[in-house]
Design an enzyme around this catalytic site. Structure first.
Site, PDB file in Angstrom:
ATOM      1  N   HIS A  95     -33.015   6.640   1.638  1.00  0.00           N
ATOM      2  CA  HIS A  95     -31.957   6.863   2.627  1.00  0.00           C
ATOM      3  C   HIS A  95     -31.727   5.574   3.416  1.00  0.00           C
ATOM      4  O   HIS A  95     -32.407   5.303   4.404  1.00  0.00           O
ATOM      5  CB  HIS A  95     -32.349   8.013   3.566  1.00  0.00           C
ATOM      6  N   HIS A 125     -28.254   3.080   4.543  1.00  0.00           N
ATOM      7  CA  HIS A 125     -26.809   2.883   4.521  1.00  0.00           C
ATOM      8  C   HIS A 125     -26.476   1.391   4.421  1.00  0.00           C
ATOM      9  O   HIS A 125     -26.943   0.591   5.242  1.00  0.00           O
ATOM     10  CB  HIS A 125     -26.167   3.453   5.788  1.00  0.00           C
ATOM     11  N   ASP A 157     -23.728  -0.218   5.099  1.00  0.00           N
ATOM     12  CA  ASP A 157     -23.021  -0.726   6.277  1.00  0.00           C
ATOM     13  C   ASP A 157     -23.866  -0.633   7.541  1.00  0.00           C
ATOM     14  O   ASP A 157     -23.411  -1.040   8.618  1.00  0.00           O
ATOM     15  CB  ASP A 157     -21.685  -0.001   6.474  1.00  0.00           C
ATOM     16  N   GLY A 178     -21.628  11.462   8.201  1.00  0.00           N
ATOM     17  CA  GLY A 178     -20.762  11.617   9.358  1.00  0.00           C
ATOM     18  C   GLY A 178     -21.265  12.706  10.292  1.00  0.00           C
ATOM     19  O   GLY A 178     -22.356  13.247  10.106  1.00  0.00           O
ATOM     20  N   HIS A 236     -26.540  15.081   4.102  1.00  0.00           N
ATOM     21  CA  HIS A 236     -27.008  14.909   5.478  1.00  0.00           C
ATOM     22  C   HIS A 236     -27.026  16.285   6.150  1.00  0.00           C
ATOM     23  O   HIS A 236     -25.984  16.926   6.301  1.00  0.00           O
ATOM     24  CB  HIS A 236     -26.051  14.003   6.264  1.00  0.00           C
ATOM     25  N   GLU A 248     -30.061  16.969  11.094  1.00  0.00           N
ATOM     26  CA  GLU A 248     -30.287  15.791  11.961  1.00  0.00           C
ATOM     27  C   GLU A 248     -29.773  16.114  13.358  1.00  0.00           C
ATOM     28  O   GLU A 248     -30.543  16.347  14.274  1.00  0.00           O
ATOM     29  CB  GLU A 248     -29.571  14.565  11.384  1.00  0.00           C
ATOM     30  N   ASP A 255     -32.727   4.420   7.197  1.00  0.00           N
ATOM     31  CA  ASP A 255     -31.395   4.852   7.620  1.00  0.00           C
ATOM     32  C   ASP A 255     -30.476   3.651   7.810  1.00  0.00           C
ATOM     33  O   ASP A 255     -29.673   3.337   6.936  1.00  0.00           O
ATOM     34  CB  ASP A 255     -31.460   5.708   8.879  1.00  0.00           C
TER      35      ASP A 255
END
Length: 366
Positions: free
Chosen positions: A24, A26, A28, A186, A213, A216, A305
């Site tokens: 996991h 990202h 960006d 998102g 996701h 969370e 993350d």
């Protein structure tokens, strides 16, 4: 956990050499601050809070320490803002592979939402092809330097938009070119995974892998829907499963039906400790549910993350957990094997990495 749990904290130099598996992360959310500043200048992006790389790195971490997932996600406007050209995407992807390999990661699944990088006219296909080229270049550089890493790609759809089926089709179209799965990302609250049932049905009928996701910023309902309605193979974060676990005053633990189902089915939890503290899913590393979940033998994995926003690496996450919970090398190896078992990679290659890289790597550290 293991008998090593009572020993002294593991030196970070040892942790840095430990082989790691990351599920996991990202794309960006992991740029180098200097790269953000340079790309902003090259592409004419003028909204950065500062052009100084040191100050910029600090700004990202401070802005992410909000206790709110919504505020945390706002920091991505800047990284996505500088990732709107093929050249930028290739560079960011290649550097991500180099940075992960330098941190001891031997297998990583890096995710991103293609729809976030089309503001300057790139097509979704062009985005995927540029990033795949960057990952290939990063792997080539690592191999040339004597290292080893394999990177798979997860394509995300933004759950607040209406392009999940389109992105799922993209993931299936490129699955023989390095895309190993699909995800929705998102804001959770108000955007349940069941909004995208057509995408998940399409993926299942095409024998494609996906994670979601869930658990969370939102609780058990999000997890339940992700698993029982959508068919998620893994849970992105999933830490709120502790809401279905009760502990008596004498320490006796009771699992609710959903928690028991997740544990019994060995559904992997893609836990991101530092990020969870930043977004308010946990109050501190020391109070993070990962301690209880690991003790109860859930399929726990450790992840970064967003390395830029959280100012973290796999090594720093392992170090923080080792200090907070007394996890020893055997525990960290267990997390790593959990992750490799749960990867969206074919069985033979998963087994090969476990037996030829992970187990010998940890044995050499003891």
């Amino acid at each position: 956990m293991s008998s090593e749990s009572s020993r002294s904290r593991i030196p970070e130099a040892v942790l840095a050499r430990a082989p790691k598996v990351l599920l996991h992360d990202h794309l960006d959310g992991g740029l180098r601050p200097a790269t953000v500043a340079e790309l902003a200048e090259q592409t004419g992006y003028e909204a950065l809070p500062t052009a100084d790389p040191v100050e910029l790195g600090r700004w990202f971490r401070d802005a992410a320490d909000s206790g709110s997932l919504v505020s945390y996600l706002e920091t991505f406007a800047h990284t996505c803002g500088v990732m709107q050209t093929e050249e930028a995407l290739v560079r960011v992807a290649a550097e991500a592979v180099e940075d992960l390999a330098a941190d001891g990661v031997v297998y990583a699944e890096v995710r991103y939402a293609p729809e976030l990088f089309v503001e300057r006219g790139l097509s979704l296909d062009a985005v995927v092809e540029a990033i795949q080229a960057g990952f290939a270049e990063g792997e080539r550089r690592v191999a040339a330097a004597g290292g080893r890493i394999r990177v798979g790609t997860l394509l995300c759809a933004m759950r607040q938009h209406a392009r999940a089926l389109e992105i799922a089709g993209l993931a299936v179209r490129y699955r023989d070119a390095g895309v190993v799965g699909f995800d929705i990302a998102g804001p959770e609250d108000g955007f349940p995974p069941t909004r995208n049932l057509d995408a998940f049905e399409f993926l299942r009928t095409n024998n494609a892998h996906f994670t979601i996701h869930a658990g969370e910023a939102f609780g058990l309902a999000s997890i339940w829907e992700a698993i029982q309605h959508c068919g998620a193979e893994r849970l992105g974060h999933g830490v709120r499963i502790v809401d279905d676990i009760k502990t008596d005053s004498d320490g006796t633990v009771h699992l609710g039906r959903l928690a028991a189902y997740v544990r019994d089915r060995r559904i992997p939890l893609e836990i991101c400790p530092t990020s969870n503290v930043q977004t308010g899913a946990a109050r501190s590393i020391g109070e993070h549910p990962i301690g209880l979940l690991a003790r109860l033998r859930f399929r726990v994995t450790v992840n970064t993350d967003n390395r830029l926003m959280s100012g973290c690496s796999m090594t720093s996450e392992f170090a923080a957990l080792s200090e907070a919970f007394g996890f020893g090398l055997a525990d960290l190896e267990w997390f790593t094997i959990n992750a490799m078992k749960s990867a969206f990679l074919d069985f033979d290659r998963r087994l090969d990495i476990i037996n030829t890289v992970i187990k010998p790597g940890y044995a050499a550290l003891r």
